[in-house]
Every structure is written in C-alpha cells, then in structure tokens.
Design an enzyme around this catalytic site. Structure first.
Site, mmCIF file in Angstrom:
data_model
loop_
_atom_site.group_PDB
_atom_site.id
_atom_site.type_symbol
_atom_site.label_atom_id
_atom_site.label_comp_id
_atom_site.label_asym_id
_atom_site.label_seq_id
_atom_site.Cartn_x
_atom_site.Cartn_y
_atom_site.Cartn_z
ATOM 1 N N HIS A 1 1.677 4.482 -2.798
ATOM 2 C CA HIS A 1 1.771 5.936 -2.653
ATOM 3 C C HIS A 1 3.115 6.437 -3.190
ATOM 4 O O HIS A 1 3.190 7.467 -3.873
ATOM 5 C CB HIS A 1 1.653 6.329 -1.181
ATOM 6 C CG HIS A 1 0.263 6.307 -0.633
ATOM 7 N ND1 HIS A 1 -0.788 6.959 -1.235
ATOM 8 C CD2 HIS A 1 -0.248 5.737 0.490
ATOM 9 C CE1 HIS A 1 -1.886 6.791 -0.511
ATOM 10 N NE2 HIS A 1 -1.580 6.038 0.535
ATOM 11 N N HIS B 1 0.834 -1.207 0.000
ATOM 12 C CA HIS B 1 0.000 0.000 0.000
ATOM 13 C C HIS B 1 0.868 1.257 0.000
ATOM 14 O O HIS B 1 0.686 2.154 -0.830
ATOM 15 C CB HIS B 1 -0.915 -0.017 1.229
ATOM 16 C CG HIS B 1 -1.798 1.184 1.348
ATOM 17 N ND1 HIS B 1 -3.125 1.168 0.969
ATOM 18 C CD2 HIS B 1 -1.556 2.444 1.808
ATOM 19 C CE1 HIS B 1 -3.651 2.365 1.180
ATOM 20 N NE2 HIS B 1 -2.715 3.149 1.693
ATOM 21 N N GLU B 2 1.805 1.332 0.937
ATOM 22 C CA GLU B 2 2.624 2.538 1.036
ATOM 23 C C GLU B 2 3.543 2.689 -0.168
ATOM 24 O O GLU B 2 3.811 3.811 -0.614
ATOM 25 C CB GLU B 2 3.430 2.533 2.342
ATOM 26 C CG GLU B 2 2.578 2.579 3.603
ATOM 27 C CD GLU B 2 1.579 3.726 3.622
ATOM 28 O OE1 GLU B 2 1.865 4.781 3.012
ATOM 29 O OE2 GLU B 2 0.510 3.575 4.235
ATOM 30 N N HIS C 1 3.159 6.718 -6.841
ATOM 31 C CA HIS C 1 2.383 7.882 -7.275
ATOM 32 C C HIS C 1 3.278 9.122 -7.277
ATOM 33 O O HIS C 1 3.170 9.978 -8.169
ATOM 34 C CB HIS C 1 1.185 8.064 -6.342
ATOM 35 C CG HIS C 1 0.072 8.865 -6.921
ATOM 36 N ND1 HIS C 1 -1.100 9.110 -6.233
ATOM 37 C CD2 HIS C 1 -0.075 9.513 -8.103
ATOM 38 C CE1 HIS C 1 -1.911 9.836 -6.970
ATOM 39 N NE2 HIS C 1 -1.310 10.103 -8.112
#
Length: 722
Positions: free
Chosen positions: A476, A472-473, A479
């Site tokens: 980010h 998940h991190e 992104h």
C-alpha cells in the site's frame, strides 16, 4: 493554529508533531473549515466563465489546511486514541461530514462542474472530471431542497455513529483483555509469558497473572499455543463476546440510516450504492463470487476439521466441551490442533521459525530489498526526523539516482491507544499540481517485546502471517509513494476498494520468493540463513488451512452484505443484531455448525461500522483484488520462466528466483508505470489487461485457495479485449 496555517517547513512537508498540541486540533479544524468554505464559495461565485483552471484545478487546490488538520486528527484517532483524542475525533467527524455535504450540495459549484467540456479519453483530466461528477451526484447534488437537508442530516449522524462505534469497540476490546493464571499459560514460550506478565503488571493485576490483549479478529493467535483447553475457551469466548450489547443500538442505527441514504439517492440499498463505484460493478457480481466459493470453502474446512479431530484423538486431546467426538476440537481448539498437525506434516516448528523473522530484517532486508529489486528505489532511515510516537520511525525514499520520492513512517507495535489491525494512510499525497511529495505511514499491531535483561530493547520476532502483513502494508505504501499524477484526488491509493488491495496483495508474494527470503530470514542469534527444510516448510505453509481461512473470511463478507443489502423498510424491522447475523450465515451456508466464527462478528466488525476504514458493503474487495493478484503475479513468473523450459516446468518459485535481475526489474517497472504510478487516472480493467497481457482469470485464485476443480472457471473472469 500556526502549526496548520501553512505547510510544515520540515523535509517533504512532514508534520512537526512536536509542536502540535491536542487542544489546538479542534480550533484549527474549525478555522480550516471556514477557510475551505470561503475557497469553495469563491470558486462557485466566480463571475468569470468556468474554465478548467478556475473550476477543476481550483477545486483540487482548495482545502490544504483542512487536509493537514484532518490527516493529523484521523491518524491520532487510530494510533493515539486516549480519551482526549477520542473527544477530538467525536467533535470533528460530524462537523466534517456536514461541511463536505454543504460543498457537494452547492448548486452554483455543481453547475460549473457540469459545464466542463468532455476531456480527451484516457487523460488525467477525463478521470478527474468523472471523479468530481460522480462525487457530486453521489453526494446528492441532483436532489431537491428537502431531500438535500435530509441527506445532510443523515451524513452528519452517520459520521457521529461510526466514530462512536470505533471508540466503544476500542474501549471494550481493551477492557475485556483476558487474564490468565500461571497454570493456564502452559505451551507459551518464555518470551511470550514475560510479555503477558508485563502487560498484566502494567494494567494493575497481581504478580502471577498474565494479560492477553485482544486483536480484532475472532481467532486470537495465542490459541495455537495454549495447551490448556479451558484457557483456550476463556480466550476464544472473551474474543467473541468482548463487546456484546455495547454497540447493538449503534449498529442498527447505522444500518437503517445507510439504507435510507441509499434509497434517497435512488439505490435499492447501501450495497448497490457502494458497489456501483467499485470495479466489480454490481451486487450480483459480488454475490455470484461469494456464492460460488462458499460451498467449496466450507467443504474444505469440514475436511480439515475431520483431520484435526483424528489428530486430537491420536494425541489423547481432551474435549473442548461435552458432546460427541467432534467436540474434541471445538471452535476454541481449532488453531491449537491445526498447529499440531501442521508441525507434524510439514515438519515446521513455529517457535523455531520465528527465530528467523526479526522485524527489522523483515522490513529492511525483506520488504525494502524487494522494492529495490523491482523498482530501483532506496529506503534509508532519517534519524533526524521524528514521528508522532517514540515507536514511530521515519524513512526517506529515493530513486536510484538520488531523486527524492517521499517519506515513509512505520508504527509497528501494539499499544492500548491503537485500534487493532494494520493499515496505511497518508499525511500528504503526491501531486504535481500542488508540488507535493508523498508522506505515508504503515501501522501494525505487533506485540512489543519486553526489554532484554541488560535493559536494551527486545527483539520482535514475527509469525509468518505478520511477515506477510509487513509486505502487504508496504505494498500500500508503495502505491502511495510511487504515484506520479497531477491531481491529488487521483493520487496513490485513491482508487476503488476492490482495486486498492491489488498492489498490496501483489507485494505479499515477494515475502516467500527465495531470493528475497534468503536476504532477510536470518537467525536472531547466529545470523545463519533459514535452513532449506524450513524454507520449504514455510512455502508449503502458505497453502495450509485454506478451508478454514477462506470460510471465516467469506462468513464475514456475508455478514457485511447482509447488513447492507437491506432496504430501509427491512432495516427498520431488525431489532436483534446477533439473531440477524446468525440467520444471514445460515442463508449463505457459512454457519459451519458454530465451528468457525466469521473473521469479525458484527459487534466488533470495525471495517464496516467504524469511520476509520470505510469497507461497508466492501469487505469482499480483498477477495476480488486477490483474483487480480493471483493472476497478475503470473506476469513476474512468466518473466522468470522465459529463461528456459526447466524453470517454467518447476513452477512459480523457481521461475521468479531464476529470472535475470534486469528482467525482474523490467517487470517491476512495467507494474510501476501501468499500475502504481497511475493512481485513479486509469481504466482499471484496461490497466490490468495491459499489464497481464490478457483478461483476468479466477483459476489462479482457486489453485491458491485449494479450490481448483471445485468451481467452474470463469466465475469472475474479465471481459474480452481486442
């Protein structure tokens, strides 16, 4: 001071952490504020006619020193927050808020921005102009003189209060770590006991005691392992009451000031102010989604609880508290009996499965490997570069042809000076205007293993939840790293909260894809692959306990919205934090007879009351983004399914695993080009529709959460497109 006047000479502009002293931060910050104020005044007072270059691009270029200093201050405030760092944050936060208010209330500057002609639809310039117009209006540019002063004072006071909340919560969480006696540790494995003993010794407790440091959520992971019901209650109650009364006055002040600020700007409440700037668009749309999901989630959770009670009775479990049969599985016991039932029905032994999830392998052979498959990028360690703490590692990210992309820092282990949770932030953002490449950091709170008997570093073994958080991190981080825009305000993760979680949640899916799982899930001692039956159990586990998980999350969403849908008059009348929270949960139907606490109670709801995360009136955004994720990932599934009816019929896992690597890469490049690289330069609805090929649907989310059939489709379906 010299550390911040100019960009770092290190590769990619990585801060030279070794040369930064804490006592230099506040003076450097104040110099940077003066410098930025002078730049803003020069733009505003420029006698030349306003042009795009001398107004908008000048605004985007201003404040580089301030950005460098603040990136350090707020990263340290989250990761190295001893008393000295907390004092720095307390000094900086209100002064920064006041400075930014002065900029947004500068009438000359606002007139120049207003004079800018409309830019071509769909261009970065159009997105940037809209960004700054909204920022000025929401910052009070259209208010009168007296109203402007009031707004500036509110902003400064809120910055002070939110910083104080985070500091007090961190101290209370650390101070209220739960001490266990030896007999209370039954059920824990040897490595965990060794770590808890080391933590107790480090905190000055006597030999034979074991210290459980608390994470931010209500339910602590260790509850699933503790066999002693009294020990479970001790940890659970310690978690729920860690900061009772500590921040109540601060919470009430924050709620009142946010309501006053919203009304001053012409909004009914703070939630209306926040949601206007999100893709959801309205409070009614948010509450509609929450209202539709809550009854079904609670019903599923109560069904799960009934099965746990039956399991406890079957195993002769002792009750958590006096009362009826259901009390055999109280709130403190839920995780323990859930783990027992899951192990029985899925044939999954959590302790054994952890042996296949080593941190380094999960990160390098899992998250990094999946990114190479999808986007063709390489991530390699830079041992010659240092982070801000000995546990921080620095990685260089490059294109397949060797072109530089940026740097990734990973800070994975918990420590007393780090706030709980996991997050990504930036030291430097990608911008063609500034000629900068991204430098981002992923932060987690994995328990650091005790050293091995020979003194070498211990091996961190992760739970499945921690594995998904790594992915998940890193989503980010991708992104931020793969951003490809001109203007820093539009770069990377500078997007609405209910969209920023879309790429990160999409990336979570790769943790369980067979091709990726086979590459990283290897036994810590033997190196063997995760056995097929374990892999099947892990896949099924992703669907386990969704009634509880959804209910605790929705309860926290309702608490958040309750505080932030108050008018100023209503907020002024609240005087009891716990009673207000209880009434809010009862109204929403999310109280669940005290069996499930909100994931965060108000007293330790860092997301919405601290300055560090900024999710006030927006904690629901994870769910909104999950609608996009659950549906959007189907694009990758369809890529695999295109290879034949057999793959299509066998479902998601088989379909993606069977896809030709070139086709998976093609889908990844489309996601990179349409979503990851565009930052805030896109129309989010259109971008999703173009990537997915059709409007979003809530149905995949309902299926994932075990709610399919309980809710009519179309609750949050997107608009039709031509």
């Amino acid at each position: 001071m010299e550390d911040f006047l100019n960009a770092s000479d290190l590769p990619y502009g990585l801060p030279d952490f070794g040369s930064i002293t804490l006592d230099s931060l506040v003076p450097a910050f104040r110099t940077a504020v003066v410098d930025h104020a002078a730049e803003i005044e020069a733009i505003a007072a420029n006698p030349a006619e306003p042009t795009w270059e001398n107004t908008m691009e000048a605004l985007e270029s201003a404040g580089q020193m301030l950005h460098r200093v603040c990136a350090i201050v707020f990263n340290y405030a989250g990761t190295l927050a001893d008393g000295e760092v907390q004092a720095v944050e307390a000094a900086v936060s209100p002064e920064l808020a006041a400075h930014m208010s002065r900029m947004l209330l500068n009438e000359q500057l606002w007139r120049r921005v207003q004079s800018m002609p409309e830019q071509p639809e769909g261009s970065e310039e159009a997105a940037l102009l809209e960004h700054w117009r909204k920022r000025f209006v929401r910052g009070g540019a259209n208010l009168s003189g007296e109203q402007r002063d009031k707004l500036a004072n509110i902003d400064a006071r809120l910055a002070e209060l939110c910083t104080g909340f985070g500091t007090s919560l961190q101290r209370a969480t650390q101070a209220n770590a739960v001490l266990l006696a030896e007999e209370e540790t039954a059920g824990l494995d040897a490595a965990t006991i060794q770590r808890l003993a080391a933590d107790a010794a480090a905190a000055g407790h006597p030999e034979g005691t074991y210290l459980v440091h608390l994470g931010l959520p209500s339910v602590q992971p260790i509850l699933a392992e503790l066999e002693n019901p009294a020990a479970r209650r001790k940890v659970y109650e310690g978690s729920l009451h860690r900061s009772d009364g500590v921040n109540d006055a601060t919470i009430l002040d924050i709620a009142r000031l946010r309501a006053q600020r919203a009304e001053l700007l012409g909004y009914a409440n703070h939630a209306e102010f926040v949601v206007e700037d999100e893709t959801a668009g309205s409070v009614s749309a948010v509450e509609g989604l929450l209202n539709q999901l809550t009854p079904a989630a609670v019903a599923n959770a109560l069904g799960e609880h009934k099965r746990l009670v039956d399991k406890a009775a079957e195993d002769g479990g002792s009750p958590s508290a006096a009362g009826n049969d259901a009390d055999a599985v109280g709130a403190a016991d839920w995780s323990f009996w859930d783990a027992k039932l899951r192990a029985e029905e899925l044939s999954v032994d959590e302790t054994k499965i952890r042996q296949y999830f080593q941190l380094d392998r999960v990160l390098v052979d899992g998250a990094f490997y999946a990114a190479k498959r999808l986007y063709g990028i390489d991530v390699a360690p830079r041992e010659d570069l240092a982070g801000y703490h000995e546990d921080v590692r620095v990685w260089e990210v490059r294109e397949a042809d060797g072109r530089p992309i940026g740097l990734l820092l990973t800070d994975m282990f918990a420590r007393p000076t780090k706030r709980g949770g996991a997050w990504m932030s930036s030291f430097q953002e990608q911008s063609h205007l500034l000629g900068t490449l991204p430098v981002v950091v992923n932060v987690m709170n994995i328990a650091k293993p005790a050293p091995a008997a020979d003194g070498s570093p211990g091996v961190a073994l992760l739970s499945m939840d921690e594995v998904k958080t790594v992915f998940h991190e890193f989503g980010h981080a991708l992104h931020g790293l793969l951003s490809d825009v001109r203007y820093p305000s539009l770069s990377g993760t500078n997007v609405p909260r209910d969209f920023v979680e879309f790429p990160s949640q999409i990336n979570e899916n790769w943790a369980l894809e067979p091709e990726v799982l086979r590459n990283y899930a290897r036994h810590v001692d033997t190196g063997e692959e995760l056995p097929a039956d374990y892999a099947a159990a892990v896949a099924k586990q992703a669907q386990w306990g969704q009634g509880f998980a959804t209910t605790e999350y929705l309860a926290a969403c309702w608490v958040d919205m309750a505080w932030h849908t108050l008018s100023a008059e209503e907020a002024a009348a609240i005087d009891d934090v716990a009673a207000f929270e209880e009434r809010a949960l009862e109204r929403a139907g999310a109280g669940v007879d005290k069996l499930i606490a909100p994931r965060y109670r108000s007293a330790y709801f860092n997301h919405i009351f601290s300055s560090g995360l900024g999710y006030s009136a927006g904690y629901w955004s994870y769910l909104w983004a999950e609608v996009l994720d659950a549906d959007g990932f189907q694009t990758f599934v369809d890529t695999g399914a295109a290879h034949g009816a057999e793959a299509a019929m066998e479902g998601r896992v088989r379909a993606v695993a069977d896809a030709d690597p070139e086709d998976v890469r093609f889908a990844g490049e489309r996601f990179r080009r349409m979503i990851l690289s565009r930052g805030a330069s896109i129309d989010y609805e259109d971008a999703f529709w173009m990537f997915r090929g059709k409007q979003r649907s809530v149905q995949p989310l309902l299926e994932r959460r075990g709610l399919a059939g309980a809710i009519a489709p179309g609750v949050v379906d997107g608009p039709e497109h031509d």
